[in-house]
Design a protein around this motif. Structure first.
Motif, PDB file in Angstrom:
ATOM      1  N   ARG A   1       0.814  -1.211   0.000  1.00 13.08           N
ATOM      2  CA  ARG A   1       0.000   0.000   0.000  1.00 13.08           C
ATOM      3  C   ARG A   1       0.851   1.266   0.000  1.00 13.08           C
ATOM      4  NH1 ARG A   1      -3.602   2.222   5.131  1.00 13.08           N
ATOM      5  NH2 ARG A   1      -3.893   4.315   4.288  1.00 13.08           N
ATOM      6  N   TRP A   2       2.025   1.206   0.615  1.00  8.02           N
ATOM      7  CA  TRP A   2       2.862   2.388   0.770  1.00  8.02           C
ATOM      8  C   TRP A   2       3.926   2.524  -0.310  1.00  8.02           C
ATOM      9  CZ3 TRP A   2       0.660   5.691   3.752  1.00  8.02           C
ATOM     10  CH2 TRP A   2      -0.169   5.242   4.773  1.00  8.02           C
ATOM     11  N   HIS A   3       3.940   1.609  -1.250  1.00  9.64           N
ATOM     12  CA  HIS A   3       4.936   1.701  -2.317  1.00  9.64           C
ATOM     13  C   HIS A   3       4.373   2.491  -3.487  1.00  9.64           C
ATOM     14  CE1 HIS A   3       7.897   0.644  -5.369  1.00  9.64           C
ATOM     15  NE2 HIS A   3       8.679   0.306  -4.370  1.00  9.64           N
ATOM     16  N   PRO A   4       5.125   3.473  -4.010  1.00  9.59           N
ATOM     17  CA  PRO A   4       4.631   4.247  -5.163  1.00  9.59           C
ATOM     18  C   PRO A   4       4.430   3.355  -6.369  1.00  9.59           C
ATOM     19  CG  PRO A   4       6.963   4.681  -4.782  1.00  9.59           C
ATOM     20  CD  PRO A   4       6.481   3.878  -3.609  1.00  9.59           C
ATOM     21  N   ILE A   5       3.443   3.699  -7.179  1.00 11.73           N
ATOM     22  CA  ILE A   5       3.117   2.862  -8.336  1.00 11.73           C
ATOM     23  C   ILE A   5       4.268   2.850  -9.334  1.00 11.73           C
ATOM     24  CG2 ILE A   5       1.555   2.607 -10.307  1.00 11.73           C
ATOM     25  CD1 ILE A   5      -0.662   3.781  -8.556  1.00 11.73           C
ATOM     26  N   ASP A   6       4.755   4.009  -9.727  1.00  9.86           N
ATOM     27  CA  ASP A   6       5.849   4.087 -10.687  1.00  9.86           C
ATOM     28  C   ASP A   6       7.082   4.756 -10.084  1.00  9.86           C
ATOM     29  OD1 ASP A   6       4.535   2.895 -12.946  1.00  9.86           O
ATOM     30  OD2 ASP A   6       3.344   4.724 -13.108  1.00  9.86           O
ATOM     31  N   TRP A   7       6.879   5.886  -9.436  1.00  9.31           N
ATOM     32  CA  TRP A   7       7.989   6.602  -8.832  1.00  9.31           C
ATOM     33  C   TRP A   7       7.452   7.421  -7.660  1.00  9.31           C
ATOM     34  CZ3 TRP A   7       7.649  11.993  -8.941  1.00  9.31           C
ATOM     35  CH2 TRP A   7       6.723  12.520  -9.843  1.00  9.31           C
ATOM     36  N   GLY A   8       8.331   7.764  -6.728  1.00 10.77           N
ATOM     37  CA  GLY A   8       7.907   8.516  -5.563  1.00 10.77           C
ATOM     38  C   GLY A   8       8.648   8.053  -4.320  1.00 10.77           C
ATOM     39  N   PHE A   9       8.038   8.256  -3.172  1.00  9.84           N
ATOM     40  CA  PHE A   9       8.706   7.991  -1.896  1.00  9.84           C
ATOM     41  C   PHE A   9       8.134   6.745  -1.234  1.00  9.84           C
ATOM     42  CE2 PHE A   9       8.879   8.698   2.779  1.00  9.84           C
ATOM     43  CZ  PHE A   9      10.257   8.641   2.923  1.00  9.84           C
ATOM     44  N   TYR A  10       9.020   5.837  -0.850  1.00 10.12           N
ATOM     45  CA  TYR A  10       8.649   4.615  -0.142  1.00 10.12           C
ATOM     46  C   TYR A  10       9.190   4.727   1.275  1.00 10.12           C
ATOM     47  CZ  TYR A  10       8.305  -0.427   0.866  1.00 10.12           C
ATOM     48  OH  TYR A  10       8.004  -1.658   1.412  1.00 10.12           O
TER      49      TYR A  10
ATOM     50  N   VAL B   1      10.511  -5.290  -4.739  1.00 11.47           N
ATOM     51  CA  VAL B   1      10.765  -3.858  -4.654  1.00 11.47           C
ATOM     52  C   VAL B   1      10.340  -3.301  -3.314  1.00 11.47           C
ATOM     53  CG1 VAL B   1      10.511  -3.579  -7.140  1.00 11.47           C
ATOM     54  CG2 VAL B   1       8.546  -3.158  -5.682  1.00 11.47           C
ATOM     55  N   LEU B   2       9.550  -4.030  -2.545  1.00 11.62           N
ATOM     56  CA  LEU B   2       9.132  -3.546  -1.239  1.00 11.62           C
ATOM     57  C   LEU B   2      10.247  -3.654  -0.215  1.00 11.62           C
ATOM     58  CD1 LEU B   2       5.565  -5.111  -0.952  1.00 11.62           C
ATOM     59  CD2 LEU B   2       6.174  -2.809  -1.669  1.00 11.62           C
TER      60      LEU B   2
END
Length: 509
Positions: free
Chosen positions: A186-195, A479-480
């Motif tokens: 739920r907290w992982h960005p779909i393509d790019w962003g902050f995890y 990727v998580l």
């Protein structure tokens, strides 16, 4: 496994005398293997005579009609309650006791040496070295998570790297709430962003706060009951309409392990939109970038840095020179530090009057390359007298004095401008390795790219995920584990922490 299987599953009422067994993980494993037949789906609905099967531990299970009734079956000495429950790729047979109950007789001698007495088939007379260690709880949790090939791999990965076991005290029991992989997803960005779980100290705190003191069982929990996590945070239980932990639904029943219990939940505790937003502001260097096809698809750091500088009126000269320079082959990929001269630096030596292509080749290109260092540097890396090799094969010498940082003759006027997790920019007030009397004749060939990785956080030096945890390469679960960056192409910063609070607002958006 892809093979069909059959599980002889004892009912919960068969749990007598097994609490001590949970202190011996190896015996728990053998107990499980004693009740699984691999390679066939056993259908007992039409059994009328004695039939034998071999379990994964190599022991024999004898199924036969009961003496009191031919319609009832026995598996060894256990009564078959439900002869056939179909599950994916297998059959579940419910029995009212263990198939080999004699193995559950565990006795400890008067000196508490932790010795086991059984029929000799499993570790007879051997002392189990982990019986008296409180790390047994964490180790057993890890073992249970290891049996589950999917669904909880992210928590397993983070727990394996945490220091939770050091917080456990002797002779105390614990309960752990295990979030599913979907909870982390739920907290992982779909393509790019902050995890958020790319920040190690935050992840450590979250994992610790999923542990509480005491062995809690779901049947004993009261509605509205409040307990404290290991770091003192409140955990509130609700039982209407179903059991929740701080609003997170409990998705599986009790899973008892040595000195404690496990419960599986559908959300990560103590993580919210506001918490993640605040964390993001403090750790912009962990943010993953969008892939840019322009200006240079093979040079993502350079591309993002260029576009950020282009939006700032202080950098009209460096951007016009970068735009026409053949830099991409020398600054390919990610993991760089760029010392960026402001406009007044170019004006001071007359470069503001030069055409846009003046630094595009030869010695002109070398001037630009001398402002790049391989490796993503932080302010803390710029130690006094530190020497840094540039991509133009010159040496930068750092001087730090009374809060002022200079590189050669240039003063850093703004530190740690993060270009996502790709690299860092430092703004300086002079152009390096040139002055008004030494402006280049640009006919000289550009330097070869002889740069080597420095001792800073780069892709080559990034800590990789253990291979045993990567069962499905390319899956969302992989990727998580960190920030989702490809370790071959993107600089991994999972072990690097921002040390300058003042720098957090200097991030490229």
């Amino acid at each position: 496994a892809d093979e069909p299987f059959t599980i002889f599953a004892p009912q919960n009422t068969a749990r007598d005398r097994t609490e001590n067994l949970l202190h011996l993980p190896e015996l728990v494993k053998n107990l499980l293997l004693d009740h699984v037949v691999l390679g066939s789906r056993i259908d007992l609905t039409n059994v009328t005579s004695e039939t034998n099967f071999t379990t994964m531990s190599g022991r024999t299970v004898t199924v036969k009609p009961a003496k009191e009734s031919v319609t009832k079956l026995k598996a060894n000495d256990a009564n078959v309650i439900k002869p056939k429950i179909e599950i994916p790729n297998g059959i579940l047979i419910v029995v009212d006791g263990y198939l080999f109950p004699e193995d559950q007789l565990i006795r400890r001698n008067s000196t508490s040496q932790g010795k086991l007495v059984d029929d000799g088939s499993h570790f007879a007379g051997k002392e189990h070295p982990r019986v008296r260690s409180n790390t047994t709880f964490v180790e057993n949790v890890m073992e249970v998570l290891g049996f589950l090939k999917s669904g909880v791999r992210v928590f397993q990965h983070f727990l394996s790297r945490s220091n939770v076991s050091k917080l456990l005290k002797e002779d105390e029991e614990y309960t752990v709430f295990v979030p599913t992989d979907h909870a982390f997803q739920r907290w992982h960005p779909i393509d790019w962003g902050f995890y958020p779980f790319s920040v190690p100290e935050f992840t450590e705190s979250v994992i610790v706060n999923h542990f509480i003191k005491g062995r809690l069982r779901q049947d004993d929990i009261k509605d509205g009951q409040i307990v404290k996590s290991l770091e003192g945070k409140d955990i509130i239980f609700r039982k209407t309409p179903s059991l929740t932990v701080n609003g997170a639904t409990v998705v599986k029943g009790d899973t008892p392990v040595s000195k404690g219990n496990m419960m599986f939940i559908g959300e990560v505790l103590f993580v919210s939109e506001s918490v993640v937003s605040k964390l993001h502001q403090q750790h912009k260097d962990k943010e993953t970038p969008p892939l840019l096809a322009f200006p240079w698809v093979g040079a993502q750091f350079l591309s993002h840095a260029f576009l950020a500088l282009e939006r700032d009126k202080r950098f009209t000269h460096i951007t016009r020179f970068l735009n026409l320079a053949d830099l991409a082959p020398h600054v390919s990929g990610t993991g760089y530090t760029f010392f960026v001269p402001i406009d007044t630096a170019f004006e001071e030596i007359g470069l503001d009057k030069m055409p846009d292509n003046y630094l595009s080749t030869g010695d002109g290109l070398r001037i630009l390359l001398n402002h790049f260092v391989k490796g993503r540097l932080y302010d803390k890396d710029l130690m006094d007298k530190k020497q840094l090799a540039t991509l133009g094969n010159e040496t930068i010498i750092v001087k730090r004095e009374k809060g002022k940082v200079t590189i050669n003759e240039a003063t850093i006027v703004e530190s740690e401008v993060f270009v996502y997790n790709l690299g860092t920019m430092f703004y300086i007030d002079k152009v390096l390795f040139t002055n008004s009397n030494s402006l280049p004749n640009t006919s000289t060939a550009p330097p070869e790219d002889t740069s080597t990785s420095t001792a800073f956080t780069t892709a080559a030096g990034a800590e990789k995920i253990p291979e045993e945890l990567i069962r499905e390469p390319g899956s969302m679960v992989d990727v998580l584990y960190a920030d989702g960056a490809n370790s071959e192409n993107v600089t991994e910063a999972a072990t690097t922490v921002v040390t300058s609070p003042a720098a957090v607002n200097n991030t490229v958006e």
